[in-house]
Scaffold this motif. Structure first.
Motif, PDB file in Angstrom:
ATOM      1  N   LYS A   1      -7.302  -2.448  -2.928  1.00 51.44           N
ATOM      2  CA  LYS A   1      -6.247  -2.815  -1.748  1.00 51.44           C
ATOM      3  C   LYS A   1      -5.364  -3.538  -1.428  1.00 51.44           C
ATOM      4  O   LYS A   1      -6.247  -4.891  -1.549  1.00 51.44           O
ATOM      5  CB  LYS A   1      -7.079  -2.040  -0.236  1.00 51.44           C
ATOM      6  CG  LYS A   1      -7.229  -0.287  -1.047  1.00 51.44           C
ATOM      7  CD  LYS A   1      -7.814  -0.366   1.153  1.00 51.44           C
ATOM      8  CE  LYS A   1      -6.899   0.117   1.816  1.00 51.44           C
ATOM      9  NZ  LYS A   1      -6.931   0.695   2.680  1.00 51.44           N
TER      10      LYS A   1
ATOM     11  N   ARG B   1      -4.977  -9.566  -2.700  1.00 57.65           N
ATOM     12  CA  ARG B   1      -6.198  -7.978  -3.423  1.00 57.65           C
ATOM     13  C   ARG B   1      -7.196  -8.058  -3.348  1.00 57.65           C
ATOM     14  O   ARG B   1      -8.268  -8.565  -3.735  1.00 57.65           O
ATOM     15  CB  ARG B   1      -5.661  -8.154  -4.983  1.00 57.65           C
ATOM     16  CG  ARG B   1      -5.839  -6.329  -5.096  1.00 57.65           C
ATOM     17  CD  ARG B   1      -4.870  -6.060  -6.924  1.00 57.65           C
ATOM     18  NE  ARG B   1      -3.745  -6.147  -6.944  1.00 57.65           N
ATOM     19  CZ  ARG B   1      -2.949  -5.162  -6.412  1.00 57.65           C
ATOM     20  NH1 ARG B   1      -3.770  -4.164  -5.495  1.00 57.65           N
ATOM     21  NH2 ARG B   1      -1.716  -5.556  -6.739  1.00 57.65           N
TER      22      ARG B   1
ATOM     23  N   GLU C   1      -0.679   3.785   1.041  1.00 64.36           N
ATOM     24  CA  GLU C   1      -0.442   4.529   2.015  1.00 64.36           C
ATOM     25  C   GLU C   1       0.589   4.589   3.299  1.00 64.36           C
ATOM     26  O   GLU C   1       1.439   5.755   3.679  1.00 64.36           O
ATOM     27  CB  GLU C   1      -1.329   3.996   2.272  1.00 64.36           C
ATOM     28  CG  GLU C   1      -1.819   5.270   3.413  1.00 64.36           C
ATOM     29  CD  GLU C   1      -3.041   4.531   3.506  1.00 64.36           C
ATOM     30  OE1 GLU C   1      -3.869   4.854   5.304  1.00 64.36           O
ATOM     31  OE2 GLU C   1      -4.216   3.963   3.066  1.00 64.36           O
TER      32      GLU C   1
ATOM     33  N   SER D   1       0.982  -1.190   0.019  1.00 65.15           N
ATOM     34  CA  SER D   1       0.033   0.347  -0.288  1.00 65.15           C
ATOM     35  C   SER D   1       0.956   1.306  -0.257  1.00 65.15           C
ATOM     36  O   SER D   1       2.095   1.749   0.666  1.00 65.15           O
ATOM     37  CB  SER D   1      -0.822  -0.444   1.086  1.00 65.15           C
ATOM     38  OG  SER D   1      -1.538   1.380   1.221  1.00 65.15           O
TER      39      SER D   1
ATOM     40  N   SER E   1      -3.483  -6.485   0.792  1.00 68.58           N
ATOM     41  CA  SER E   1      -2.934  -7.039   2.535  1.00 68.58           C
ATOM     42  C   SER E   1      -1.878  -7.900   2.616  1.00 68.58           C
ATOM     43  O   SER E   1      -1.688  -8.606   1.220  1.00 68.58           O
ATOM     44  CB  SER E   1      -4.756  -7.236   3.220  1.00 68.58           C
ATOM     45  OG  SER E   1      -5.134  -8.653   2.218  1.00 68.58           O
TER      46      SER E   1
ATOM     47  N   THR F   1     -11.770  -2.790  -3.782  1.00 70.73           N
ATOM     48  CA  THR F   1     -10.923  -1.566  -3.361  1.00 70.73           C
ATOM     49  C   THR F   1      -9.886  -1.616  -4.414  1.00 70.73           C
ATOM     50  O   THR F   1      -9.313   0.024  -4.241  1.00 70.73           O
ATOM     51  CB  THR F   1     -10.997  -1.420  -2.154  1.00 70.73           C
ATOM     52  OG1 THR F   1      -9.620  -2.683  -1.120  1.00 70.73           O
ATOM     53  CG2 THR F   1     -11.996  -1.112  -1.696  1.00 70.73           C
TER      54      THR F   1
END
Length: 178
Positions: free
Chosen positions: A152, A146, A104, A102, A154, A150
């Protein structure tokens, strides 16, 4: 020495065929001393990388320990990757290359790049902390998921999976059970 170039005496392939552990030593010395490896010597390292598998695990371990405790272990790991040595010694680390994280939380990029950055910032540098830094995310490639909705990424349970993988690596390298 003044040119900061590492080269074999004579024919590089012959030197490495005499003792394949010299492949790892070339990488360790170049990384530690911030030397370039002369092109013929580097080409021989790359070409003969598969021969490292015929050297004992104890000798692998000792050279890897020296690399991790050297001045620039992240450079040594990357040189091992570029030469093909990482594939034969620590394929679990090689598998981190390209494993997305990620942005982020990890703007630096993939798991491999993150691991190299962690190696740069370990304090204190002991054998335990350096191996811990190298192996701290080794479970991420096996646990990456994934989210279809979304997108995203993990890594649920990567620490537990990584602990099992790390134990296997350390066992393979003949570390003490302690």
């Amino acid at each position: 020495l003044s040119a900061r170039i590492l080269r074999c005496v004579g024919e590089p392939a012959k030197r490495f065929q005499e003792d394949a552990l010299r492949l790892l030593r070339a990488v360790r010395f170049a990384a530690r001393l911030d030397f370039a490896i002369e092109p013929n010597t580097w080409n021989a390292v790359c070409a003969l990388a598969p021969t490292i598998q015929y050297i004992s695990a104890e000798r692998h371990r000792d050279e890897l320990n020296a690399m991790l405790l050297g001045e620039r272990p992240w450079v040594a790991i990357e040189m091992m990757r570029r030469s093909g040595l990482l594939h034969w010694l620590l394929p679990e680390i090689e598998s981190m290359v390209g494993v997305e994280q990620s942005r982020e939380y990890h703007p630096e990029g993939d798991v491999y790049t993150h691991t190299l950055l962690v190696l740069q910032h370990v304090d204190p540098r002991t054998l335990h902390t350096m191996w811990g830094a190298l192996l701290h995310d080794v479970g991420k490639p096996a646990t990456m998921k994934r989210d279809a909705a979304t997108g995203k990424v993990s890594f649920y349970d990567h620490a537990s999976v990584g602990a099992v993988i790390a134990e296997g690596i350390l066992s393979r390298l003949k570390f003490s059970n302690d």
